[in-house]
Design a protein around this motif. Structure first.
Motif, PDB file in Angstrom:
ATOM      1  N   ASN A   1       3.069   0.424   5.306  1.00  0.00           N
ATOM      2  CA  ASN A   1       4.258   1.051   5.895  1.00  0.00           C
ATOM      3  C   ASN A   1       3.936   1.737   7.216  1.00  0.00           C
ATOM      4  OD1 ASN A   1       6.526   0.984   3.770  1.00  0.00           O
ATOM      5  ND2 ASN A   1       4.710   1.600   2.609  1.00  0.00           N
ATOM      6  N   LEU A   2       4.764   1.484   8.220  1.00  0.00           N
ATOM      7  CA  LEU A   2       4.638   2.233   9.472  1.00  0.00           C
ATOM      8  C   LEU A   2       5.846   3.153   9.594  1.00  0.00           C
ATOM      9  CD1 LEU A   2       3.466  -0.483  12.021  1.00  0.00           C
ATOM     10  CD2 LEU A   2       2.069   1.113  10.695  1.00  0.00           C
ATOM     11  N   SER A   3       5.644   4.245  10.308  1.00  0.00           N
ATOM     12  CA  SER A   3       6.750   5.169  10.481  1.00  0.00           C
ATOM     13  C   SER A   3       7.170   5.167  11.962  1.00  0.00           C
ATOM     14  CB  SER A   3       6.274   6.521   9.957  1.00  0.00           C
ATOM     15  OG  SER A   3       6.640   7.548  10.757  1.00  0.00           O
TER      16      SER A   3
ATOM     17  N   ILE B   1       5.445  13.083   3.447  1.00  0.00           N
ATOM     18  CA  ILE B   1       5.708  12.265   4.648  1.00  0.00           C
ATOM     19  C   ILE B   1       6.767  12.907   5.560  1.00  0.00           C
ATOM     20  CG2 ILE B   1       6.554  10.023   5.491  1.00  0.00           C
ATOM     21  CD1 ILE B   1       4.169   9.111   4.258  1.00  0.00           C
TER      22      ILE B   1
ATOM     23  N   MET C   1       2.350  11.865  12.016  1.00  0.00           N
ATOM     24  CA  MET C   1       2.333  10.533  11.406  1.00  0.00           C
ATOM     25  C   MET C   1       1.251   9.625  11.980  1.00  0.00           C
ATOM     26  SD  MET C   1       3.909  10.273   8.742  1.00  0.00           S
ATOM     27  CE  MET C   1       3.610   8.575   8.292  1.00  0.00           C
TER      28      MET C   1
ATOM     29  N   LYS D   1      16.103  -0.584  -2.317  1.00  0.00           N
ATOM     30  CA  LYS D   1      16.151  -0.484  -3.776  1.00  0.00           C
ATOM     31  C   LYS D   1      17.462   0.096  -4.297  1.00  0.00           C
ATOM     32  CE  LYS D   1      13.276   3.658  -4.278  1.00  0.00           C
ATOM     33  NZ  LYS D   1      12.227   3.723  -3.258  1.00  0.00           N
TER      34      LYS D   1
ATOM     35  N   VAL E   1       0.861  -1.187   0.000  1.00  0.00           N
ATOM     36  CA  VAL E   1       0.000   0.000   0.000  1.00  0.00           C
ATOM     37  C   VAL E   1       0.897   1.237   0.000  1.00  0.00           C
ATOM     38  CG1 VAL E   1      -1.641   1.313   1.406  1.00  0.00           C
ATOM     39  CG2 VAL E   1      -1.836  -1.185   1.253  1.00  0.00           C
ATOM     40  N   LEU E   2       0.737   2.094  -1.003  1.00  0.00           N
ATOM     41  CA  LEU E   2       1.554   3.308  -1.086  1.00  0.00           C
ATOM     42  C   LEU E   2       0.636   4.525  -1.157  1.00  0.00           C
ATOM     43  CD1 LEU E   2       4.172   1.860  -3.568  1.00  0.00           C
ATOM     44  CD2 LEU E   2       4.654   2.527  -1.216  1.00  0.00           C
ATOM     45  N   VAL E   3       0.861   5.450  -0.252  1.00  0.00           N
ATOM     46  CA  VAL E   3      -0.051   6.585  -0.159  1.00  0.00           C
ATOM     47  C   VAL E   3       0.262   7.650  -1.212  1.00  0.00           C
ATOM     48  CG1 VAL E   3       1.380   7.790   1.548  1.00  0.00           C
ATOM     49  CG2 VAL E   3      -1.085   8.233   1.478  1.00  0.00           C
ATOM     50  N   ARG E   4      -0.761   8.334  -1.664  1.00  0.00           N
ATOM     51  CA  ARG E   4      -0.622   9.470  -2.581  1.00  0.00           C
ATOM     52  C   ARG E   4      -1.524  10.586  -2.076  1.00  0.00           C
ATOM     53  NH1 ARG E   4       2.973   6.642  -3.771  1.00  0.00           N
ATOM     54  NH2 ARG E   4       3.426   5.590  -5.721  1.00  0.00           N
TER      55      ARG E   4
ATOM     56  N   PRO F   1       4.730  10.457  -1.716  1.00  0.00           N
ATOM     57  CA  PRO F   1       5.015  10.494  -0.282  1.00  0.00           C
ATOM     58  C   PRO F   1       6.239  11.352   0.088  1.00  0.00           C
ATOM     59  CG  PRO F   1       4.656   8.245  -0.978  1.00  0.00           C
ATOM     60  CD  PRO F   1       4.586   9.066  -2.204  1.00  0.00           C
ATOM     61  N   ASP F   2       7.268  11.325  -0.762  1.00  0.00           N
ATOM     62  CA  ASP F   2       8.472  12.115  -0.454  1.00  0.00           C
ATOM     63  C   ASP F   2       8.136  13.592  -0.310  1.00  0.00           C
ATOM     64  OD1 ASP F   2       9.688   9.762  -0.891  1.00  0.00           O
ATOM     65  OD2 ASP F   2      10.546  10.282  -2.850  1.00  0.00           O
TER      66      ASP F   2
ATOM     67  N   ILE G   1      -4.475   6.381   6.514  1.00  0.00           N
ATOM     68  CA  ILE G   1      -4.017   5.401   5.524  1.00  0.00           C
ATOM     69  C   ILE G   1      -4.576   4.009   5.846  1.00  0.00           C
ATOM     70  CG2 ILE G   1      -1.959   4.223   4.601  1.00  0.00           C
ATOM     71  CD1 ILE G   1      -0.504   6.980   5.085  1.00  0.00           C
TER      72      ILE G   1
ATOM     73  N   ASP H   1      12.002  -2.917   6.384  1.00  0.00           N
ATOM     74  CA  ASP H   1      11.989  -2.203   5.106  1.00  0.00           C
ATOM     75  C   ASP H   1      13.326  -1.499   4.877  1.00  0.00           C
ATOM     76  OD1 ASP H   1      10.926  -1.219   2.775  1.00  0.00           O
ATOM     77  OD2 ASP H   1       9.470   0.106   3.698  1.00  0.00           O
ATOM     78  N   GLU H   2      13.654  -1.284   3.615  1.00  0.00           N
ATOM     79  CA  GLU H   2      14.875  -0.553   3.231  1.00  0.00           C
ATOM     80  C   GLU H   2      16.095  -1.133   3.942  1.00  0.00           C
ATOM     81  OE1 GLU H   2      14.115   3.641   3.834  1.00  0.00           O
ATOM     82  OE2 GLU H   2      12.204   3.465   2.808  1.00  0.00           O
TER      83      GLU H   2
HETATM   84  O1    G Z   1       5.194   5.812  -3.075  1.00  0.00           O
HETATM   85  P1    G Z   1       6.626   5.778  -3.315  1.00  0.00           P
HETATM   86  O2    G Z   1       6.214   4.908  -4.213  1.00  0.00           O
HETATM   87  O3    G Z   1       7.171   7.035  -3.916  1.00  0.00           O
HETATM   88  O4    G Z   1       6.979   5.771  -1.804  1.00  0.00           O
HETATM   89  C1    G Z   1       8.087   6.469  -1.306  1.00  0.00           C
HETATM   90  C2    G Z   1       8.336   6.092   0.123  1.00  0.00           C
HETATM   91  O5    G Z   1       7.308   6.654   0.940  1.00  0.00           O
HETATM   92  C3    G Z   1       8.304   4.598   0.357  1.00  0.00           C
HETATM   93  O6    G Z   1       9.582   4.070   0.355  1.00  0.00           O
HETATM   94  C4    G Z   1       7.648   4.465   1.713  1.00  0.00           C
HETATM   95  O7    G Z   1       8.636   4.222   2.688  1.00  0.00           O
HETATM   96  C5    G Z   1       6.993   5.794   1.974  1.00  0.00           C
HETATM   97  N1    G Z   1       5.548   5.560   2.039  1.00  0.00           N
HETATM   98  C6    G Z   1       4.693   5.312   1.036  1.00  0.00           C
HETATM   99  N2    G Z   1       3.445   5.114   1.502  1.00  0.00           N
HETATM  100  C7    G Z   1       3.536   5.218   2.852  1.00  0.00           C
HETATM  101  C8    G Z   1       2.607   5.097   3.906  1.00  0.00           C
HETATM  102  O8    G Z   1       1.430   4.814   3.708  1.00  0.00           O
HETATM  103  N3    G Z   1       3.057   5.286   5.174  1.00  0.00           N
HETATM  104  C9    G Z   1       4.360   5.572   5.445  1.00  0.00           C
HETATM  105  N4    G Z   1       4.732   5.736   6.718  1.00  0.00           N
HETATM  106  N5    G Z   1       5.284   5.683   4.477  1.00  0.00           N
HETATM  107  C10   G Z   1       4.875   5.511   3.192  1.00  0.00           C
END
Ligand code: G
Ligand code: G
Ligand code: MN
Length: 402
Positions: A243-245, A204, A213, A329, A186-189, A200-201, A220, A305-306
């Motif tokens: 993803n958790l922060s 976030i 957060m 990556k 799941v990737l947030v936009r 996210p960059d 999210i 992660d990472e």
């Molecule tokens: O979405 P991208 O595809 O550009 O994601 C960039 C970074 O943003 C990812 O490596 C991820 O760590 C962080 N990220 C994306 N979605 C979320 C989210 O829902 N929560 C958190 N905490 N980080 C996210």
């Protein structure tokens, strides 16, 4: 000193050895590229270098060495493309390249002395062509992107949360061996009303800085649950990674809250992978271990992660009950060309296997990378070569077409 005719994408040769410098100049001339030589690094720092220029930089020089030159240019925000040259062994060149990249400097290539004319000519030709292309692309970009006008304020982000402007995308993960779907991250936009989709960059770090957060993650999670229900309703059997922060792994009651939320929505924690970066586990080790262990006991999977970019990676792996290791990556993207990256990936996979963890490669963006990672024994692939992150309906369609 000769002056380049082509003032766009100028090529500077910075080397205290004038014979070596003249030789490189002559080699560039064979393909009609003009260069400007500096045998004094101090003099070079007075040159009008800009982001579209190329600097062929000797690392070892008497007045200021190549590393100092890069540091000073970086501090002035001057970011040309560098080709690093050195008589030292390749690890020094490799490390200098990493150092430069950590300062956002672009090192396009490295050359160990002595090098062959053909090697030099190939590199300089390609670099010059790439710089020209980059210049043209930038000229054609819309003004707001050029001015980096996309930065959002914290007030805007708070408003976005209230107005529910965040959306989530799914990026598929597939098994290297079977090619079958394994899960999706799941990737947030941020669907910004004027600026379009923000990544996210672009927000976030802002949320982290302003301790937002927890609120953001709550939103999210709600979105992920809602969309995941749609996915399940389409009879897809897939795990999702969230993803958790750092701020999310501070709250001791988080496992119970999350469990309650899922129970309420009839979702099994066994379907959820929580991704946590190493740097999120830097503070209060006992609290984060408390939280991670209880999450595992409730059925959640945990992914580090990472992996490889943070601190004390091995200690974290030893202490915490992770089920999956996501190789950063950075290593994946450079793995085909860079033996050192490959060495690190091999160790990650070995380590994960010993600890009975799955390995995920993120950033699999080409066939070459995919084949390389598969040959190294990595279990799961995620990246643009498989599929880009996409909205729920597209994701469901993508899986059905697999
Ligand atoms: O979405 P991208 O595809 O550009 O994601 C960039 C970074 O943003 C990812 O490596 C991820 O760590 C962080 N990220 C994306 N979605 C979320 C989210 O829902 N929560 C958190 N905490 N980080 C996210
Ligand atoms: O949180 P995490 O770092 O796992 O998120 C994955 C990140 O990797 C996201 O920012 C996503 O957009 C990015 N990503 C996914 N596939 C690719 C790819 O093929 N190439 C590159 N450069 N980035 C990718
Ligand atoms: Mn992630």
């Amino acid at each position: 000193m000769s002056t380049p005719e082509n003032s766009l994408c100028k090529i500077y040769i910075v080397d205290d050895d004038d014979q070596q410098a003249n030789l490189m100049q002559a080699m560039a001339k064979t393909i009609k590229l003009e260069t400007e030589i500096y045998t004094s690094s101090i003099e070079f720092l007075k040159a009008p270098v800009n982001a579209h220029d190329i600097v062929i930089l000797d690392l070892q020089m008497p007045e200021k060495d190549g590393i100092e030159i890069m540091r000073e240019l970086a501090s002035l925000n001057i970011t040309p493309s560098f080709i690093l040259v050195s008589g030292f062994d390749e690890r020094v060149l490799h490390s200098a390249k990493q150092l430069a990249e950590s300062k956002q400097l672009n090192v396009v290539s490295t050359l160990s002395k002595p090098f062959k004319a053909k090697e030099f000519i190939t590199i300089i030709k390609k670099t010059h062509a790439d710089c020209l292309e980059k210049y043209e692309q930038e000229q054609n970009k819309p003004l707001d992107i050029k001015n980096n006008n996309n930065a959002a304020s914290i007030e805007e982000l708070k408003l976005a949360l209230r107005k529910h402007q965040l959306v989530i995308y799914f990026q598929p993960q597939v098994c290297f061996n079977t090619g079958k779907l394994h899960g999706a991250e799941v990737l947030v936009r941020w669907q910004h009303p004027e600026k379009g989709i923000l990544l996210p960059d672009q927000f976030i770090p802002l949320a982290e800085k302003h301790e937002l957060m927890n609120l953001l993650t709550e939103e999210i999670l709600m979105l992920a649950i809602k969309e995941y229900k749609t996915v399940i309703a389409s009879e897809l059997d897939v795990k999702i990674s969230i993803n958790l922060s750092a701020q999310n792994v501070n709250d001791l009651s988080m496992p119970e809250k999350l469990e309650g939320l899922l129970k309420y929505n009839n979702i099994d924690p066994n379907a959820i992978v929580l991704e946590i970066t190493e740097s999120a586990l830097m503070h209060k080790v006992s609290d984060s271990l408390d939280i991670l262990n209880r999450l595992r006991m409730k059925g959640f999977s945990l992914s580090i992660d990472e992996f490889g970019t943070g601190y004390s990676s091995l200690v974290k792996l030893y202490q915490a009950p992770f089920t999956e290791l996501k190789i950063d990556k950075h290593f994946i993207l450079s793995s085909v060309a860079d033996q050192d990256s490959t060495a690190i990936i091999k160790i990650c996979i070995l380590l994960a296997n010993e600890l009975k963890m799955k390995t995920v490669a993120e950033g699999v963006e080409s066939k070459e990378i995919s084949e390389h990672l598969q040959s190294l024994g990595c279990s799961i692939a995620q990246g643009n070569y498989i599929a880009k992150p996409m909205p729920t309906d597209e994701f469901i369609q993508w899986v059905k077409n697999m």
